[in-house]
Design a protein around this motif. Structure first.
Motif, short mmCIF file in Angstrom:
data_model
loop_
_atom_site.label_atom_id
_atom_site.label_comp_id
_atom_site.label_asym_id
_atom_site.label_seq_id
_atom_site.Cartn_x
_atom_site.Cartn_y
_atom_site.Cartn_z
N GLN A 452 -5.82 7.06 -2.01
CA GLN A 452 -5.73 5.74 -1.40
C GLN A 452 -4.36 5.13 -1.73
N GLY A 454 -3.26 2.24 -0.99
CA GLY A 454 -3.30 0.79 -1.16
C GLY A 454 -3.15 0.04 0.14
N ASN A 547 -3.70 -4.42 3.37
CA ASN A 547 -3.95 -4.62 1.95
C ASN A 547 -5.20 -5.47 1.75
N SER A 570 -0.12 -7.57 -8.43
CA SER A 570 -1.06 -6.48 -8.21
C SER A 570 -2.26 -6.62 -9.13
N GLU A 571 -3.35 -5.99 -8.71
CA GLU A 571 -4.56 -6.00 -9.52
C GLU A 571 -4.30 -5.33 -10.88
N ASN A 572 -3.51 -4.29 -10.87
CA ASN A 572 -3.20 -3.59 -12.11
C ASN A 572 -2.50 -4.51 -13.11
N ASN A 605 -4.68 -5.72 -4.07
CA ASN A 605 -5.06 -4.39 -4.56
C ASN A 605 -3.82 -3.56 -4.89
N ASP A 606 -3.98 -2.61 -5.79
CA ASP A 606 -2.86 -1.77 -6.20
C ASP A 606 -2.35 -0.95 -5.01
N GLU A 607 -1.04 -0.78 -4.96
CA GLU A 607 -0.42 -0.03 -3.87
C GLU A 607 0.53 1.00 -4.46
N ARG A 608 0.37 2.24 -4.03
CA ARG A 608 1.24 3.30 -4.55
C ARG A 608 2.60 3.23 -3.86
#
Length: 611
Positions: A452, A454, A547, A570-572, A605-608
């Motif tokens: 995923q 992100g 997103n 980001s969530e992270n 949400n986290d995004e790569r």
């Protein structure tokens, strides 16, 4: 057996000829195509004099978890002035100026360079001159060098273009030179070159936003240059003031170290390992093709046993028979190789038309003499390989025994089956190896497909770029209105669901890296916090990219026009610093030690990105 006899023989067996030539063409063609890519990307030297002396200047900073920090101006000046191992060092950064003043405004690719970059690459001026130290000094008159292609397309190749004025980003610049036709700047082809004009007196520690290259002195190794650069890093830190909000002790703590590599390796990256694996895989395919053709030849030669035996009985030695069988197999292989080269040429043309993003040295991939010699060698090797089986079986001294055993009613003996059975075992073993490898690759591909990133629906997202410079629109509010107007017009196009702006898109390996501070956290005066990646976005981008807003709200145009200092995280990051996304709302962060604090209004949400 001559060529004419072979053609007559193949005409009597058209199915055998077609299957054999097609099998060989696919095997040799695939290997030729891959070798042409391998040769163009890995084996050909860079098109610069003494390219083995060229190195890419890189640094790592383990204290802030950066493996590739590249170059900073404060390091560049010390390395250039005090090194003992380099002929010269140059620094550059890519640019995209708007050229105005003639016809329609045009955005072109450019590069800002220090005056040593072009001479290090062995460039000379086709017309005019290159940059001098005076051109590259702070406050000097603005100048520009044209690429050959831009000179031809925009000035008709007129030598009198040197001395004229070109307006880039509303800055008039004097054209002082034109580069040669075949000069290529690393793996790109910028239209314009500008002098960087760094002011040494205004530099501070930091600003790793540049790339650099250097040329080694004769006899100096890469390890020696790396050790020399390591010696200069403490000197550079002591020679410049720290960036506001930081200290020299912080820069010492990051563990800055040189990470020099050959320039060619920096351009090629990690593609080399993939190409060698692919070459080995396709080589196995050629071996399987040879086994297939060897089986076909065995069957065909069995039908000629009596002919061969009679010729032997009439005085033809087994050496002459072996020579004729080898001649037939080699001629078949050469014919298949010729067809394979045609297939390889089509494959290379398709690759060039496809122009895959981030594929290095694409312009150097071609069917040239080394590739043709490889195809010839592969064809000869294949002909000898698959021709050896029938030769060993039917051209030996035991031909007389074959004559005696050759009655029409006599079935094939166990000895006849042994060679074909061996070939089948080889084919099955190699095919099994390829099948296992293919299965692992498919499994990896499926796994990657389920990662995923992100954002969702990337196949439905289109990107475009535009620039509004402060020389075109000086009022920031007017620029914001212009941006929103562009978004509204794009959103009104048929089929467009939503639209948003971003300073860069995910996975393009660009964007800003900087320290990020939280107002409610305490930081050491001796350590720099880990670097984080951030970007600037407009309202609507989250919806456009798919997103997910985990907590809080998105940006609004009111935030933009009122210039509210707000941020999304980001969530992270929210969980790392505050334990939960909801707890991050209302907290304040800033992107470096001296920036303005921004209130967190939403958690995404986290995004790569970039791996």
């Amino acid at each position: 057996m001559g060529l004419i006899h072979l053609l007559r023989s193949l005409r009597r067996s058209p199915m055998f000829a077609c299957v054999t030539l097609l099998t060989l063409a696919i095997g040799i063609g695939a290997n030729t195509a891959i070798f042409s890519v391998l040769d163009g990307v890995l084996l050909k030297p860079l098109p610069y004099p003494h390219a083995e002396q060229l190195i890419f200047i890189d640094h790592r900073a383990p204290g802030v978890n950066m493996e590739h920090a590249q170059e900073a101006p404060f390091l560049y000046f010390i390395e250039r002035e005090q090194n003992r191992t380099l002929q010269d060092i140059g620094m550059w950064t890519f640019d995209s100026p708007a050229v105005t003043g003639s016809a329609e405004p045009q955005r072109v690719d450019g590069v800002d360079v220090t005056e040593g970059v072009l001479p290090i690459l062995g460039a000379h001026a086709h017309v005019g001159r290159l940059f001098s130290p005076a051109d590259d000094s702070a406050g000097a008159p603005r100048t520009v060098i044209l690429s050959y292609g831009y000179w031809r397309s925009h000035f008709g190749g007129d030598p009198s273009a040197v001395g004229r004025t070109l307006v880039a980003d509303n800055q008039p610049r004097q054209i002082i030179g034109v580069l040669p036709e075949h000069f290529r700047f690393l793996d790109v082809n910028p239209a314009l070159f500008f002098p960087m004009q760094q002011d040494r007196s205004k530099l501070s520690l930091g600003n790793f936003s540049y790339q650099a290259l250097a040329r080694l002195k004769p006899g100096v190794s890469l390890a020696q240059a790396t050790a020399d650069a390591a010696r200069l890093i403490p000197v550079a830190i002591d020679s410049f003031p720290p960036f506001p909000g930081y200290s020299k002790e912080m820069f010492r703590h990051v563990g800055l170290a040189p990470n020099f590599v050959p320039l060619k390796d920096s351009i090629v990256g990690d593609v080399g390992g993939v190409l060698w694996i692919l070459m080995a895989t396709i080589g196995i395919v050629l071996v399987i093709a040879c086994a297939n053709v060897a089986n076909l030849l065995l069957v065909r030669t069995e039908g000629r046993q009596q002919e061969l035996a009679i010729r032997a009985a009439l005085g033809a030695g087994w050496g002459r028979i072996a020579r004729e069988l080898f001649t037939e197999s080699v001629l078949l292989a050469l014919a298949g190789g010729a067809l394979g080269v045609a297939l390889a040429y089509g494959g290379i043309r398709w690759l060039m038309a496809l122009a895959p993003a981030n594929f290095p040295r694409l312009s150097t991939i071609t069917i040239d003499l080394p590739v043709l010699l490889f195809a010839l060698a592969a064809s000869l090797a294949a002909g000898l390989l698959f021709g050896a089986i029938p030769v060993l079986k039917y051209a030996g001294p035991r031909v007389a025994a074959t004559l005696r055993a050759g009655g029409r009613s006599l079935s094939a003996s166990k000895e006849r089956h042994r060679a074909r059975s061996t070939l089948v075992v080889v084919q099955v073993a190699l095919a099994m190896l390829l099948t296992i490898g293919s299965g692992l690759m498919i499994r990896t591909f499926r796994t990657l497909r389920h990662v995923q990133p992100g954002f969702s629906g990337p196949e439905e997202v289109l990107t475009m770029g535009f620039y509004i410079t402060d020389t075109q629109v000086k009022d920031p509010v007017a620029a914001m209105h212009m941006e929103q107007s562009i978004l509204d017009k794009v959103a009104a196009l048929p089929g467009v669901q939503s639209v948003g702006l971003s300073s860069y898109v995910p996975t393009d390996a660009s964007g800003w890296h900087d320290t990020v501070y939280a107002e409610d956290h305490v930081y050491s005066d001796q350590k720099i916090p880990p670097l984080r990646r951030y970007r600037f976005v407009s309202p609507g981008l989250l919806k456009t990219m798919g997103n997910t807003l985990v907590a809080g709200r998105d940006f609004t145009w009111t935030d933009v026009y009122d210039m509210r200092r707000v941020a999304l995280v980001s969530e992270n990051l929210a969980r790392e610093w505050w334990g939960s996304p909801a707890a991050a709302l209302g907290k304040r962060v800033r992107e470096n030690g001296q920036g303005n604090y921004r209130e967190i209004v939403g958690v995404v949400n986290d995004e790569r990105d970039d791996g």
